[in-house]
Design a protein around this motif. Structure first.
Motif, PDB file in Angstrom:
ATOM      1  N   ASN A 237       0.881   4.206  -2.781  1.00 63.02           N
ATOM      2  CA  ASN A 237       0.772   5.635  -2.479  1.00 63.02           C
ATOM      3  C   ASN A 237       1.929   6.420  -3.090  1.00 63.02           C
ATOM      4  O   ASN A 237       1.728   7.502  -3.654  1.00 63.02           O
ATOM      5  CB  ASN A 237       0.732   5.865  -0.967  1.00 63.02           C
ATOM      6  CG  ASN A 237      -0.615   5.533  -0.358  1.00 63.02           C
ATOM      7  OD1 ASN A 237      -1.638   5.533  -1.025  1.00 63.02           O
ATOM      8  ND2 ASN A 237      -0.605   5.234   0.930  1.00 63.02           N
TER       9      ASN A 237
ATOM     10  N   ALA B 230      -3.911   9.419  -1.401  1.00 64.63           N
ATOM     11  CA  ALA B 230      -3.193   8.552  -0.468  1.00 64.63           C
ATOM     12  C   ALA B 230      -4.210   7.725   0.306  1.00 64.63           C
ATOM     13  O   ALA B 230      -5.276   8.224   0.683  1.00 64.63           O
ATOM     14  CB  ALA B 230      -2.349   9.371   0.491  1.00 64.63           C
ATOM     15  N   ARG B 231      -3.869   6.478   0.494  1.00 63.61           N
ATOM     16  CA  ARG B 231      -4.709   5.571   1.285  1.00 63.61           C
ATOM     17  C   ARG B 231      -3.934   5.227   2.550  1.00 63.61           C
ATOM     18  O   ARG B 231      -2.748   4.899   2.476  1.00 63.61           O
ATOM     19  CB  ARG B 231      -4.978   4.269   0.524  1.00 63.61           C
ATOM     20  CG  ARG B 231      -5.962   4.410  -0.631  1.00 63.61           C
ATOM     21  CD  ARG B 231      -5.371   5.082  -1.828  1.00 63.61           C
ATOM     22  NE  ARG B 231      -6.331   5.073  -2.923  1.00 63.61           N
ATOM     23  CZ  ARG B 231      -6.057   4.669  -4.135  1.00 63.61           C
ATOM     24  NH1 ARG B 231      -4.856   4.290  -4.451  1.00 63.61           N
ATOM     25  NH2 ARG B 231      -6.982   4.668  -5.049  1.00 63.61           N
ATOM     26  N   THR B 232      -4.608   5.270   3.680  1.00 63.12           N
ATOM     27  CA  THR B 232      -3.982   4.952   4.960  1.00 63.12           C
ATOM     28  C   THR B 232      -4.707   3.772   5.581  1.00 63.12           C
ATOM     29  O   THR B 232      -5.850   3.909   6.024  1.00 63.12           O
ATOM     30  CB  THR B 232      -4.031   6.165   5.916  1.00 63.12           C
ATOM     31  OG1 THR B 232      -3.412   7.288   5.273  1.00 63.12           O
ATOM     32  CG2 THR B 232      -3.316   5.853   7.223  1.00 63.12           C
TER      33      THR B 232
ATOM     34  N   TRP C  45      -8.957   7.394   2.969  1.00 66.53           N
ATOM     35  CA  TRP C  45      -8.251   7.949   1.811  1.00 66.53           C
ATOM     36  C   TRP C  45      -8.442   9.447   1.783  1.00 66.53           C
ATOM     37  O   TRP C  45      -9.364   9.993   2.388  1.00 66.53           O
ATOM     38  CB  TRP C  45      -8.722   7.321   0.508  1.00 66.53           C
ATOM     39  CG  TRP C  45     -10.151   7.634   0.146  1.00 66.53           C
ATOM     40  CD1 TRP C  45     -11.264   6.926   0.507  1.00 66.53           C
ATOM     41  CD2 TRP C  45     -10.614   8.743  -0.620  1.00 66.53           C
ATOM     42  NE1 TRP C  45     -12.386   7.533   0.001  1.00 66.53           N
ATOM     43  CE2 TRP C  45     -12.014   8.658  -0.689  1.00 66.53           C
ATOM     44  CE3 TRP C  45      -9.983   9.806  -1.251  1.00 66.53           C
ATOM     45  CZ2 TRP C  45     -12.803   9.584  -1.359  1.00 66.53           C
ATOM     46  CZ3 TRP C  45     -10.755  10.738  -1.933  1.00 66.53           C
ATOM     47  CH2 TRP C  45     -12.152  10.617  -1.984  1.00 66.53           C
TER      48      TRP C  45
ATOM     49  N   ARG D 152       0.839  -1.201   0.000  1.00 64.93           N
ATOM     50  CA  ARG D 152       0.000   0.000   0.000  1.00 64.93           C
ATOM     51  C   ARG D 152       0.878   1.258   0.000  1.00 64.93           C
ATOM     52  O   ARG D 152       0.606   2.224  -0.709  1.00 64.93           O
ATOM     53  CB  ARG D 152      -0.943   0.004   1.209  1.00 64.93           C
ATOM     54  CG  ARG D 152      -1.815   1.234   1.307  1.00 64.93           C
ATOM     55  CD  ARG D 152      -2.648   1.494   0.084  1.00 64.93           C
ATOM     56  NE  ARG D 152      -3.733   0.545  -0.027  1.00 64.93           N
ATOM     57  CZ  ARG D 152      -4.453   0.379  -1.118  1.00 64.93           C
ATOM     58  NH1 ARG D 152      -4.215   1.104  -2.204  1.00 64.93           N
ATOM     59  NH2 ARG D 152      -5.417  -0.510  -1.159  1.00 64.93           N
TER      60      ARG D 152
END
Length: 127
Positions: free
Chosen positions: A17, A70-72, A91, A13
């Protein structure tokens, strides 16, 4: 084994990003399964297949003023019985340093030949 899978997915991931931030299509392709499906956050458009998703990112990267997504991950749940996992997180899309959209997402991952790839993602715009 589950801890190693969790770490591998979180690393993948982070790589995704970074590729989005850098506009690096070549880095995105290997993170997607051939039949990956993405449901977008606002209009629920369905983007089916690696080729279609890469085309969508290519268009996004070509925009004069483009959002950086961005994905967290908040959680990664790895199946103890199949080589699959579920990632849940938040996100955000940023343009010029200012958040333009954000929300929640889920992603289904599958381990194929020792590599974790995304099979499906669903995004929901919440702000």
């Amino acid at each position: 084994m589950i801890a190693a899978a969790d770490l591998a997915i979180r690393f993948a991931r982070a790589s995704f990003n970074r590729a989005l931030a850098e506009g690096d299509l070549a880095a995105i392709g290997p993170l997607l399964s051939a039949d990956v499906v993405m449901v977008t956050g606002t209009d629920s458009a369905v983007i089916a297949g690696r080729k279609a998703q890469l085309q969508a990112w290519k268009r996004e990267f070509a925009a004069k003023a483009r959002m950086i997504y961005a994905r967290t991950p908040q959680t990664v749940s790895v199946s103890p019985v199949e080589p699959i996992a579920m990632e849940l997180g938040v996100w955000q899309g940023v343009l010029g340093g200012i958040a333009q959209a954000s929300g929640s997402y889920s992603a289904k991952w599958r381990e194929v030949g020792g590599i974790w790839v995304i099979e499906a993602e669903i995004y929901v715009t919440m702000a």
